[in-house]
Design a protein around this motif. Structure first.
Motif, mmCIF file in Angstrom:
data_model
loop_
_atom_site.group_PDB
_atom_site.id
_atom_site.type_symbol
_atom_site.label_atom_id
_atom_site.label_comp_id
_atom_site.label_asym_id
_atom_site.label_seq_id
_atom_site.Cartn_x
_atom_site.Cartn_y
_atom_site.Cartn_z
ATOM 1 N N ASN A 191 -1.887 -8.068 -9.213
ATOM 2 C CA ASN A 191 -2.018 -6.902 -8.362
ATOM 3 C C ASN A 191 -0.706 -6.126 -8.359
ATOM 4 O O ASN A 191 0.312 -6.616 -7.897
ATOM 5 C CB ASN A 191 -2.387 -7.340 -6.950
ATOM 6 C CG ASN A 191 -2.663 -6.165 -6.042
ATOM 7 O OD1 ASN A 191 -2.604 -5.020 -6.459
ATOM 8 N ND2 ASN A 191 -2.963 -6.459 -4.803
ATOM 9 N N ASN A 192 -0.725 -4.896 -8.881
ATOM 10 C CA ASN A 192 0.473 -4.065 -8.940
ATOM 11 C C ASN A 192 0.565 -3.091 -7.776
ATOM 12 O O ASN A 192 1.457 -2.265 -7.737
ATOM 13 C CB ASN A 192 0.515 -3.273 -10.252
ATOM 14 C CG ASN A 192 0.802 -4.168 -11.423
ATOM 15 O OD1 ASN A 192 1.480 -5.177 -11.282
ATOM 16 N ND2 ASN A 192 0.296 -3.808 -12.581
ATOM 17 N N TYR A 193 -0.378 -3.170 -6.838
ATOM 18 C CA TYR A 193 -0.390 -2.230 -5.727
ATOM 19 C C TYR A 193 0.812 -2.463 -4.823
ATOM 20 O O TYR A 193 1.135 -3.595 -4.472
ATOM 21 C CB TYR A 193 -1.688 -2.368 -4.918
ATOM 22 C CG TYR A 193 -1.744 -1.428 -3.755
ATOM 23 C CD1 TYR A 193 -2.027 -0.079 -3.941
ATOM 24 C CD2 TYR A 193 -1.478 -1.879 -2.472
ATOM 25 C CE1 TYR A 193 -2.063 0.795 -2.873
ATOM 26 C CE2 TYR A 193 -1.507 -1.011 -1.388
ATOM 27 C CZ TYR A 193 -1.797 0.321 -1.597
ATOM 28 O OH TYR A 193 -1.819 1.186 -0.536
ATOM 29 N N HIS A 194 1.461 -1.391 -4.455
ATOM 30 C CA HIS A 194 2.587 -1.470 -3.531
ATOM 31 C C HIS A 194 2.298 -0.551 -2.348
ATOM 32 O O HIS A 194 2.020 0.627 -2.525
ATOM 33 C CB HIS A 194 3.884 -1.035 -4.217
ATOM 34 C CG HIS A 194 5.046 -0.989 -3.271
ATOM 35 N ND1 HIS A 194 5.693 -2.130 -2.861
ATOM 36 C CD2 HIS A 194 5.650 0.037 -2.643
ATOM 37 C CE1 HIS A 194 6.659 -1.797 -2.022
ATOM 38 N NE2 HIS A 194 6.656 -0.486 -1.875
ATOM 39 N N LYS A 195 2.352 -1.084 -1.158
ATOM 40 C CA LYS A 195 2.178 -0.264 0.048
ATOM 41 C C LYS A 195 3.541 0.312 0.422
ATOM 42 O O LYS A 195 4.444 -0.403 0.841
ATOM 43 C CB LYS A 195 1.617 -1.113 1.193
ATOM 44 C CG LYS A 195 1.356 -0.305 2.447
ATOM 45 C CD LYS A 195 0.489 -1.077 3.404
ATOM 46 C CE LYS A 195 0.336 -0.368 4.726
ATOM 47 N NZ LYS A 195 -0.321 0.914 4.653
ATOM 48 N N TRP A 196 3.664 1.599 0.234
ATOM 49 C CA TRP A 196 4.931 2.282 0.460
ATOM 50 C C TRP A 196 5.218 2.435 1.956
ATOM 51 O O TRP A 196 4.343 2.815 2.720
ATOM 52 C CB TRP A 196 4.900 3.668 -0.170
ATOM 53 C CG TRP A 196 4.934 3.672 -1.657
ATOM 54 C CD1 TRP A 196 3.937 3.258 -2.498
ATOM 55 C CD2 TRP A 196 6.002 4.095 -2.478
ATOM 56 N NE1 TRP A 196 4.329 3.418 -3.794
ATOM 57 C CE2 TRP A 196 5.596 3.931 -3.816
ATOM 58 C CE3 TRP A 196 7.264 4.616 -2.220
ATOM 59 C CZ2 TRP A 196 6.410 4.266 -4.892
ATOM 60 C CZ3 TRP A 196 8.075 4.949 -3.292
ATOM 61 C CH2 TRP A 196 7.657 4.768 -4.609
ATOM 62 N N THR A 197 6.468 2.191 2.324
ATOM 63 C CA THR A 197 6.903 2.466 3.692
ATOM 64 C C THR A 197 7.358 3.926 3.768
ATOM 65 O O THR A 197 7.616 4.570 2.734
ATOM 66 C CB THR A 197 8.078 1.558 4.103
ATOM 67 O OG1 THR A 197 9.220 1.894 3.305
ATOM 68 C CG2 THR A 197 7.719 0.083 3.951
ATOM 69 N N LYS A 198 7.478 4.438 4.964
ATOM 70 C CA LYS A 198 7.967 5.809 5.153
ATOM 71 C C LYS A 198 9.365 5.946 4.580
ATOM 72 O O LYS A 198 9.690 6.936 3.917
ATOM 73 C CB LYS A 198 7.955 6.137 6.655
ATOM 74 C CG LYS A 198 8.662 7.411 7.018
ATOM 75 C CD LYS A 198 7.781 8.619 6.846
ATOM 76 C CE LYS A 198 8.376 9.850 7.488
ATOM 77 N NZ LYS A 198 9.271 10.609 6.648
ATOM 78 N N ASN A 199 10.205 4.955 4.804
ATOM 79 C CA ASN A 199 11.574 4.982 4.300
ATOM 80 C C ASN A 199 11.594 5.016 2.770
ATOM 81 O O ASN A 199 12.357 5.774 2.172
ATOM 82 C CB ASN A 199 12.350 3.779 4.836
ATOM 83 C CG ASN A 199 13.847 3.899 4.601
ATOM 84 O OD1 ASN A 199 14.350 4.950 4.233
ATOM 85 N ND2 ASN A 199 14.551 2.822 4.826
ATOM 86 N N GLU A 200 10.768 4.211 2.127
ATOM 87 C CA GLU A 200 10.696 4.211 0.667
ATOM 88 C C GLU A 200 10.230 5.568 0.144
ATOM 89 O O GLU A 200 10.759 6.065 -0.854
ATOM 90 C CB GLU A 200 9.752 3.115 0.173
ATOM 91 C CG GLU A 200 10.291 1.720 0.339
ATOM 92 C CD GLU A 200 9.259 0.650 0.060
ATOM 93 O OE1 GLU A 200 9.679 -0.494 -0.229
ATOM 94 O OE2 GLU A 200 8.038 0.936 0.123
ATOM 95 N N GLU A 201 9.264 6.172 0.825
ATOM 96 C CA GLU A 201 8.791 7.492 0.414
ATOM 97 C C GLU A 201 9.900 8.535 0.547
ATOM 98 O O GLU A 201 10.059 9.391 -0.321
ATOM 99 C CB GLU A 201 7.573 7.911 1.225
ATOM 100 C CG GLU A 201 6.318 7.176 0.835
ATOM 101 C CD GLU A 201 5.071 7.698 1.546
ATOM 102 O OE1 GLU A 201 5.163 8.712 2.269
ATOM 103 O OE2 GLU A 201 4.013 7.092 1.359
ATOM 104 N N ASP A 202 10.674 8.459 1.629
ATOM 105 C CA ASP A 202 11.791 9.378 1.817
ATOM 106 C C ASP A 202 12.835 9.201 0.719
ATOM 107 O O ASP A 202 13.326 10.182 0.155
ATOM 108 C CB ASP A 202 12.448 9.165 3.181
ATOM 109 C CG ASP A 202 11.566 9.588 4.343
ATOM 110 O OD1 ASP A 202 10.567 10.319 4.111
ATOM 111 O OD2 ASP A 202 11.865 9.179 5.483
ATOM 112 N N ILE A 203 13.160 7.966 0.429
ATOM 113 C CA ILE A 203 14.126 7.672 -0.627
ATOM 114 C C ILE A 203 13.614 8.204 -1.958
ATOM 115 O O ILE A 203 14.353 8.857 -2.709
ATOM 116 C CB ILE A 203 14.402 6.155 -0.711
ATOM 117 C CG1 ILE A 203 15.157 5.683 0.532
ATOM 118 C CG2 ILE A 203 15.163 5.803 -1.984
ATOM 119 C CD1 ILE A 203 15.174 4.179 0.708
#
Length: 85
Positions: free
Chosen positions: A2-14
C-alpha cells in the motif's frame, strides 16, 4: 504494498512551499523536506491539489515572484521551520 499516504496539513504546507522553491523537482523536495513520503504520493498530491487548482497556481506564481527577491537559503530555512512546527 500500500503506497497510500494520508497527508497532514503541515506536510501539505511544506509541499506547497517546496514546489515554489523547486518547481516539479520532486526528488529534491523529497530528499530535503519529506523523505518519508514516496515520489508517487508527491506526484499524486501535485496533480490532485496544485496542477488542477487555478487559485493555488496563482498563489505559487505570486510567491515565486517574491522568492526571486530573496535568497534561496532564506526560503530553505523558512520551509525547514515549517517542518519543526
Amino acid at each position: 504494498m500500500n503506497n497510500y499516504h494520508k497527508w497532514t496539513k503541515n506536510e501539505e504546507d511544506i509541499f506547497r512551499e517546496a514546489i515554489i522553491l523547486y518547481q516539479f523537482n520532486l526528488e529534491a523536495i523529497q530528499s530535503k523536506f519529506l523523505p518519508h513520503i514516496s515520489l508517487k504520493s508527491m506526484k499524486n498530491k501535485y496533480y490532485q491539489r496544485i496542477h488542477n487548482n487555478a487559485d493555488i497556481k496563482i498563489q505559487i506564481k505570486c510567491q515565486k515572484q517574491l522568492l526571486d527577491s530573496k535568497k534561496e537559503d532564506e526560503v530553505y530555512n523558512y520551509i525547514r521551520n515549517l517542518i519543526t512546527e
